[in-house]
Scaffold this motif. Structure first.
Motif, PDB file in Angstrom:
ATOM      1  N   UNK A  41      46.475  -0.001  12.304  1.00 44.17           N
ATOM      2  CA  UNK A  41      47.634   0.851  12.075  1.00 44.17           C
ATOM      3  C   UNK A  41      48.545   0.378  10.967  1.00 44.17           C
ATOM      4  N   UNK A  42      48.015  -0.408  10.016  1.00 41.90           N
ATOM      5  CA  UNK A  42      48.849  -0.892   8.921  1.00 41.90           C
ATOM      6  C   UNK A  42      48.328  -0.470   7.552  1.00 41.90           C
ATOM      7  N   UNK A  43      47.096   0.042   7.484  1.00 40.82           N
ATOM      8  CA  UNK A  43      46.483   0.348   6.198  1.00 40.82           C
ATOM      9  C   UNK A  43      47.258   1.334   5.361  1.00 40.82           C
ATOM     10  N   UNK A  44      47.889   2.316   5.994  1.00 37.81           N
ATOM     11  CA  UNK A  44      48.636   3.332   5.261  1.00 37.81           C
ATOM     12  C   UNK A  44      49.715   2.704   4.377  1.00 37.81           C
ATOM     13  N   UNK A  45      50.345   1.641   4.881  1.00 37.52           N
ATOM     14  CA  UNK A  45      51.482   1.062   4.173  1.00 37.52           C
ATOM     15  C   UNK A  45      51.063   0.257   2.945  1.00 37.52           C
ATOM     16  N   UNK A  46      49.747   0.054   2.761  1.00 38.80           N
ATOM     17  CA  UNK A  46      49.276  -0.587   1.533  1.00 38.80           C
ATOM     18  C   UNK A  46      49.578   0.280   0.322  1.00 38.80           C
ATOM     19  N   UNK A  47      49.868   1.585   0.551  1.00 38.07           N
ATOM     20  CA  UNK A  47      50.228   2.472  -0.558  1.00 38.07           C
ATOM     21  C   UNK A  47      51.461   1.969  -1.295  1.00 38.07           C
ATOM     22  N   UNK A  48      52.339   1.232  -0.591  1.00 36.28           N
ATOM     23  CA  UNK A  48      53.557   0.745  -1.238  1.00 36.28           C
ATOM     24  C   UNK A  48      53.281  -0.431  -2.182  1.00 36.28           C
ATOM     25  N   UNK A  49      52.045  -0.962  -2.182  1.00 35.00           N
ATOM     26  CA  UNK A  49      51.703  -1.980  -3.181  1.00 35.00           C
ATOM     27  C   UNK A  49      51.721  -1.370  -4.580  1.00 35.00           C
ATOM     28  N   UNK A  50      51.379  -0.092  -4.675  1.00 33.16           N
ATOM     29  CA  UNK A  50      51.290   0.552  -5.992  1.00 33.16           C
ATOM     30  C   UNK A  50      52.311   1.671  -6.168  1.00 33.16           C
ATOM     31  N   UNK A  51      52.999   2.048  -5.093  1.00 35.71           N
ATOM     32  CA  UNK A  51      53.881   3.202  -5.167  1.00 35.71           C
ATOM     33  C   UNK A  51      55.338   2.893  -4.909  1.00 35.71           C
ATOM     34  N   UNK A  52      56.218   3.580  -5.661  1.00 37.81           N
ATOM     35  CA  UNK A  52      57.654   3.503  -5.386  1.00 37.81           C
ATOM     36  C   UNK A  52      58.038   4.413  -4.235  1.00 37.81           C
ATOM     37  N   UNK A  53      57.287   5.491  -4.077  1.00 37.18           N
ATOM     38  CA  UNK A  53      57.575   6.445  -3.012  1.00 37.18           C
ATOM     39  C   UNK A  53      56.262   7.047  -2.544  1.00 37.18           C
ATOM     40  N   UNK A  54      56.190   7.356  -1.243  1.00 40.33           N
ATOM     41  CA  UNK A  54      54.989   7.956  -0.663  1.00 40.33           C
ATOM     42  C   UNK A  54      55.410   9.178   0.141  1.00 40.33           C
ATOM     43  N   UNK A  55      54.726  10.286  -0.124  1.00 44.23           N
ATOM     44  CA  UNK A  55      54.983  11.534   0.590  1.00 44.23           C
ATOM     45  C   UNK A  55      53.716  11.970   1.313  1.00 44.23           C
ATOM     46  N   UNK A  56      53.852  12.361   2.571  1.00 40.97           N
ATOM     47  CA  UNK A  56      52.721  12.857   3.348  1.00 40.97           C
ATOM     48  C   UNK A  56      53.042  14.264   3.811  1.00 40.97           C
ATOM     49  N   UNK A  57      52.172  15.215   3.443  1.00 40.59           N
ATOM     50  CA  UNK A  57      52.262  16.579   3.957  1.00 40.59           C
ATOM     51  C   UNK A  57      51.016  16.826   4.785  1.00 40.59           C
ATOM     52  N   UNK A  58      51.194  17.358   5.976  1.00 39.96           N
ATOM     53  CA  UNK A  58      50.063  17.488   6.876  1.00 39.96           C
ATOM     54  C   UNK A  58      50.157  18.773   7.684  1.00 39.96           C
ATOM     55  N   UNK A  59      49.000  19.303   8.045  1.00 47.89           N
ATOM     56  CA  UNK A  59      48.927  20.458   8.942  1.00 47.89           C
ATOM     57  C   UNK A  59      47.889  20.143  10.005  1.00 47.89           C
ATOM     58  N   UNK A  60      48.283  20.223  11.245  1.00 47.73           N
ATOM     59  CA  UNK A  60      47.422  19.876  12.364  1.00 47.73           C
ATOM     60  C   UNK A  60      46.267  20.861  12.502  1.00 47.73           C
ATOM     61  N   UNK A  61      45.161  20.359  13.077  1.00 52.96           N
ATOM     62  CA  UNK A  61      44.000  21.215  13.343  1.00 52.96           C
ATOM     63  C   UNK A  61      44.239  22.152  14.507  1.00 52.96           C
TER      64      UNK A  61
END
Length: 684
Positions: free
Chosen positions: A170-190
């Motif tokens: 449950x930590x892999x997502x936050x690796x995005x902050x190694x390369x990003x200043x900001x992270x946006x997630x848009x999602x639609x459930x199945x």
């Protein structure tokens, strides 16, 4: 609770995984010394229905560790995000298999990676199971809560196969902050009828926006990363493809980078070996191991469930680069878990002597570090290696029995590696010994140790039950060696070895199936009844009449005279009955084997000269004309020049026969002197 688990996992992670990279160190220092530079932000303002939320203080600290110090390589962020996307697709696939209602029906399950160089954004979008606003808040607002791990546990309880689910910590997502200043997630459930959800965080700061809304019109999740200035390399398509093919090439779902497919070759090792064609094995080999365009000798594909779940495919190339003094090979077996690269190469998966093998090993049972870059359990890695090596050795043994010609072709190329293993891999020495083949006096074809033993007399005992070997530069010289005379006359088989390493192999093996392995120099049995017969392998020396032989007193006199005359070179002289065609041999085989090994090491490393030979033990043939004549000359005059030079030459000849003469040119002056004395005597 999840936070405490994550903090313990970070503390338990291997030192390498926890050590900050140069980038990480720079990130910590700059974040505290000065405010971050202003960067363009994507045109994705929070929807009106979102609310600002605050990370807990401890969560913020953990996020800082995850995004800046957990991973050793920055590029791993893409592996983590693609793994999450793959899990979302797998969850959607399982829902379909269970006939549960799914939004957007049976549309393709895929992952798309796109870049916008103008806005400096990188987007990873999947058509997976998606999330509601509540699920976004739970999964992304709580660090170290693995929704995938929870899903896999629930699926297993229902009897569904969730082995393809990758996420654990449950930590892999936050690796995005190694390369990003900001992270946006848009999602639609199945879930049918579910609306879009939105999550955004600025550089992992204290707050994040969360709520319903956003522009996601189809099922799945879309992650947009506003890249840092020093992460511009991830706006290049070729760089993204490189990372995809390195870490996520075998993800079960198609991955496109700016519309071009980046993964395509199937994970051959994960398939049933009975369902993989030779063409598929060849394609996988060429695609996975860059620069490998040859046709391998063998490929071995197996699956095992005990003591570990293992899926593996190994290749033996048709040649290797170490011969001819070229560079040493590097290990080429990679470790995967659930088709995602963990370590390449993984030196712990195969011993060093197997460095000529290329392959992939995948195990779901290995507990990984929180960064998923190492296994945390050395004991299980040892078990994994044991499975891989045991299967490979069994495969080679079967090949030797089923296709001898093909195996011997392989052996000619790779025997040095097997011999290296027999010397250094103590636990597998007996199994490796079965794969070794040698020349033999009984045939021009190579033979194994088992085959040699199979030809021993049924009632073999004492000297007869030993495995004998003789070291010589060539087969011809082995047949002409004085140490072979007793074997020839007694019609006993002897193995011939031609390389210095073979002496070391034989001494390290020591025994085979309970039978001692002994150098021919240490054989104790006498020459057989054919000793008086001249054969084509003999050195052509004339034999003395059977009635002429040094008696005990004569032998004692000759021994005393030779030791006194050659006191700096000889330790002892004794008569022997194991010679028929040669006048003398050295008795100390162990010093000979060690001398040859020392010469090999010196040649390959230091280049320094070897120390002088120690005093030698000489065995003489009391019936040989040379020995009889030397005795008579010494008896007439103890300081006779001819006798003196002849004694030195007799010892030199024995040293040459034993392969211990460092430079044969040292004999030339003495040989010239002997010729001179012989010719002068003839003139008189």
């Amino acid at each position: 609770m999840a936070l405490r688990v994550a903090l313990r996992a970070v503390r338990a992670a291997p030192r390498l995984a926890r050590r900050p990279s140069l980038y990480a160190a720079r990130a910590f220092s700059t974040s505290e010394a000065a405010p971050a530079a202003e960067t363009p932000k994507p045109d994705a303002p929070p929807p009106p229905s979102t609310q600002e939320h605050t990370f807990q203080a401890e969560t913020r600290s953990l996020l800082n560790i995850v995004s800046n110090a957990l991973y050793t390589e920055r590029e791993v962020f893409l592996r983590e995000l693609l793994s999450n996307a793959s899990d979302a697709l797998e969850k959607c696939r399982l829902r379909r298999v269970s006939n549960e209602p799914t939004a957007d029906g049976d549309d393709e399950l895929h992952i798309a990676v796109t870049v916008d160089k103008e806005r400096k954004t990188l987007t990873i979008e999947d058509s997976g199971i998606g999330m509601t606003a509540s699920e976004l808040g739970t999964n992304l607002g709580t660090i170290a809560l693995s929704g995938s791990k929870k899903f896999a546990a629930e699926a297993s309880k229902k009897g569904d196969d969730a082995s393809s689910i990758i996420g654990q910590f449950g930590v892999g997502f936050y690796s995005a902050f190694m390369v990003g200043d900001a992270v946006t997630v848009e999602s639609r459930s199945a879930d049918p009828g579910a609306g879009p959800a939105y999550w955004r965080s600025e550089d992992g700061a204290e707050t994040y926006d969360l709520g319903d809304g956003g522009s996601k019109a189809t099922r799945g999740s879309k992650i947009t990363i506003q890249l840092k200035d020093d992460a511009a390399e991830y706006l290049e398509v070729h760089r993204l493809k490189e990372v995809v093919q390195k870490y996520s090439n075998f993800v079960a779902f198609p991955i496109t980078v700016d519309g071009e497919t980046a993964n395509g070759v199937g994970a051959v090792w994960a398939a049933d070996p009975r369902e993989v064609s030779d063409d598929q094995y060849a394609e996988f080999y060429r695609h996975t191991f860059k620069g490998a365009w040859d046709t391998p000798f063998f490929h071995h594909h197996f699956r095992a469930e005990a003591p570990l779940d293992v899926k593996c495919v190994l290749y033996v190339p048709s040649f290797h680069a170490e011969k001819g003094g070229m560079a040493r090979l590097e290990p080429s077996v990679a470790l995967y878990s659930r088709k995602v690269l963990i370590e390449d190469p993984c030196e712990a998966v195969a011993p060093d002597w197997m460095r000529f093998v290329k392959g992939v090993v995948d195990s779901e049972d290995l507990p990984l570090s929180i960064s998923r870059e190492k296994s945390q359990d050395r004991r299980l890695l040892d078990k994994l290696q044991d499975v891989v090596v045991r299967k490979f050795l069994r495969f080679l043994l079967d090949k030797a029995k089923q296709d001898r010609a093909k195996y011997l072709e392989f052996y000619a190329e790779y025997s040095t590696f097997l011999k290296e293993g027999a010397c250094h891999d103590h636990g597998r020495r007996a199994d490796l010994a079965k794969l070794l083949y040698f020349d033999t006096s009984s045939s021009a074809e190579l033979t194994s140790l088992d085959e040699y033993v199979g030809r021993l007399p049924g009632d073999a005992k004492d000297d007869d039950d030993k495995i004998y070997y003789l070291h010589a530069p060539t087969r011809e010289l082995a047949l002409a060696s004085p140490y072979y005379e007793a074997f020839k006359d007694s019609k006993r088989e002897c193995l011939f070895v031609y390389n210095a390493i073979d002496d070391f192999v034989m001494s390290n093996l020591g025994t085979h199936n309970g039978r001692p392995i002994v150098a021919a120099e240490r054989a104790t049995f006498a020459a057989g009844g054919a000793a008086e017969e001249k054969t084509e392998e003999s050195d052509g020396d004339e034999k003395a009449p059977a009635s002429r032989k040094l008696d005990d007193a004569e032998a004692a006199f000759l021994a005393q005279w030779m030791v006194r005359t050659l006191d700096d070179r000889l330790e002892s002289v004794v008569p022997t009955d194991r010679l028929s065609s040669s006048p003398a041999v050295l008795a100390d085989a162990e010093s000979g084997a060690m001398r040859r090994m020392m010469a090999l090491v010196a040649q390959q490393s230091t280049g320094e000269a070897l120390p002088p030979l120690p005093k030698q033990k000489l065995e003489v043939n009391p019936k040989h004309p040379v020995v009889l004549a030397l005795h008579d000359a010494a008896k007439r005059s103890s300081d006779d020049a001819t006798a003196l030079h002849a004694a030195h030459q007799l010892l030199d000849t024995a040293i040459v026969a034993a392969g211990l003469m460092d430079d044969a040119r040292t004999m030339i002056p003495r040989l010239n002197k002997l010729l001179e004395l012989a010719l002068l005597k003839q003139d008189k």
